[in-house]
Design an enzyme around this catalytic site. Structure first.
Site, short mmCIF file in Angstrom:
data_model
loop_
_atom_site.label_atom_id
_atom_site.label_comp_id
_atom_site.label_asym_id
_atom_site.label_seq_id
_atom_site.Cartn_x
_atom_site.Cartn_y
_atom_site.Cartn_z
N CYS A 79 -2.61 0.10 9.95
CA CYS A 79 -3.74 -0.65 9.39
C CYS A 79 -4.62 -1.20 10.77
O CYS A 79 -5.80 -1.70 10.10
CB CYS A 79 -3.14 -2.14 9.12
SG CYS A 79 -1.55 -1.84 7.92
N HIS B 57 0.77 -1.26 -0.03
CA HIS B 57 -0.06 -0.01 -0.22
C HIS B 57 0.97 1.19 -0.09
O HIS B 57 2.01 1.11 0.51
CB HIS B 57 -1.12 0.08 1.24
CG HIS B 57 -2.01 -0.88 1.22
ND1 HIS B 57 -2.01 -2.15 2.50
CD2 HIS B 57 -3.16 -1.02 0.36
CE1 HIS B 57 -3.18 -2.33 2.23
NE2 HIS B 57 -3.82 -2.11 1.19
C1 CIR Z 1 -3.63 -7.86 3.11
O1 CIR Z 1 -2.91 -8.28 2.38
O2 CIR Z 1 -4.69 -7.36 2.78
C2 CIR Z 1 -3.36 -7.94 4.73
N1 CIR Z 1 -2.60 -9.15 4.87
C3 CIR Z 1 -2.42 -6.81 5.18
C4 CIR Z 1 -3.36 -5.40 4.98
C5 CIR Z 1 -2.53 -4.29 5.59
N2 CIR Z 1 -3.36 -3.17 5.75
C6 CIR Z 1 -2.85 -2.03 5.53
O3 CIR Z 1 -1.47 -1.83 5.28
N3 CIR Z 1 -3.70 -0.99 5.46
#
Ligand code: CIR
Length: 265
Positions: free
Chosen positions: A251, A159
């Site tokens: 997150c 991201h």
């Molecule tokens: C994903 O790949 O969607 C999750 N394993 C990690 C999401 C992390 N979220 C973020 O950086 N906002």
């Protein structure tokens, strides 16, 4: 300030992974670290409200990706990973009493982790999760409130906010950006004071600024020292276990200011 969070599901070991190889996740340790994170949110002045647990959504602890909340409106995301789409339902219910809601609709996709809000300007990462149509819809939803939206290509990481986040600098709280220049080009951010992560800590740019504090992963102590050297007040939390799921400290919460007095809908 309200911080919305959600418990770590037992299914976390089936999480989405894009840039990381799968490693075992110690569930008990992940839960303890997540509690320490919620405690840190509390210490910096947040009321922490947990959404109902979602045992069948392995990535549901990463609530940031489900919504982007502004003072005037909350935009409900449409996560780029199909396995995560159902995570938004509980977020909609939590935000409905607090904000006017707007929605990212198909074929748009948008993960909250790709939205970097700076004073007056919002950068949207065009990534494996967020497409230009999602960014365009977000721009349309927030343009009435004076936000300019700029699209930024993200290639080196999951991201946009894996690579760059906002920190407030003392004494006036002016915005600086903490950045990993190997993952995102600094040329998009020439108007900002930039602080680079320590090269030994590529994932350290993901920090969470709240109420004059910056929450950092304790594993990234070298980068934290760089922030402290700039006068930033940091608060370290253990975050190594959820990092294996490709998550960082932004997150695991959605922040909602108490300020607005706007009509609800
Ligand atoms: C994903 O790949 O969607 C999750 N394993 C990690 C999401 C992390 N979220 C973020 O950086 N906002």
């Amino acid at each position: 300030m309200l911080a919305l969070t959600r418990a770590v599901p037992r299914s976390i070991d089936r999480c989405e992974l894009t840039h990381f190889a799968r490693e075992p996740i110690d569930y008990a340790r992940a839960v303890a670290q997540h509690s320490a994170y919620e405690e840190a949110l509390h210490r910096v002045g947040c009321r922490v409200q947990r959404l109902a647990a979602e045992p069948d959504f392995p990535d549901s602890v990463f609530v940031e990706d489900t919504a982007v909340v502004f003072d005037q409106v909350a935009v409900i995301a449409r996560p780029g990973a199909e396995s995560r789409r159902g995570e938004v339902d509980a977020m909609i219910e939590a935000l409905r009493p607090l904000r006017v809601l707007r929605f990212i609709e198909a074929p748009g996709t948008l993960d909250g982790g790709d939205v970097l809000v700076t004073p007056g300007r919002v950068f949207v990462g065009i990534s494996g999760r967020t497409n230009p149509e999602g960014a365009r819809q977000l721009a349309a939803h927030i343009a009435p409130f004076g936000f300019e939206v700029l699209q930024v290509p993200v290639e080196g990481c999951l991201h946009l906010k894996s690579a760059v986040t906002v920190v407030a600098l003392p004494p006036d709280g002016g915005a600086a950006l903490l950045i990993n220049p190997d993952w995102i080009s600094p040329r998009h951010f020439t108007d900002f004071d930039l602080i680079e992560v320590d090269p030994a800590e590529p994932a350290a740019a993901n920090v969470l600024a709240i109420n004059g504090h910056v929450i950092c992963a304790e594993e990234h102590f070298r980068t934290r020292a760089r922030l402290e050297a700039r006068g930033v007040t940091t608060l370290a939390v253990p975050a190594g276990e959820l990092a294996r799921a490709e998550g960082g400290v932004t997150c695991c919460s959605v922040l909602v200011t108490d300020a607005p007095t706007h009509p609800r809908g």
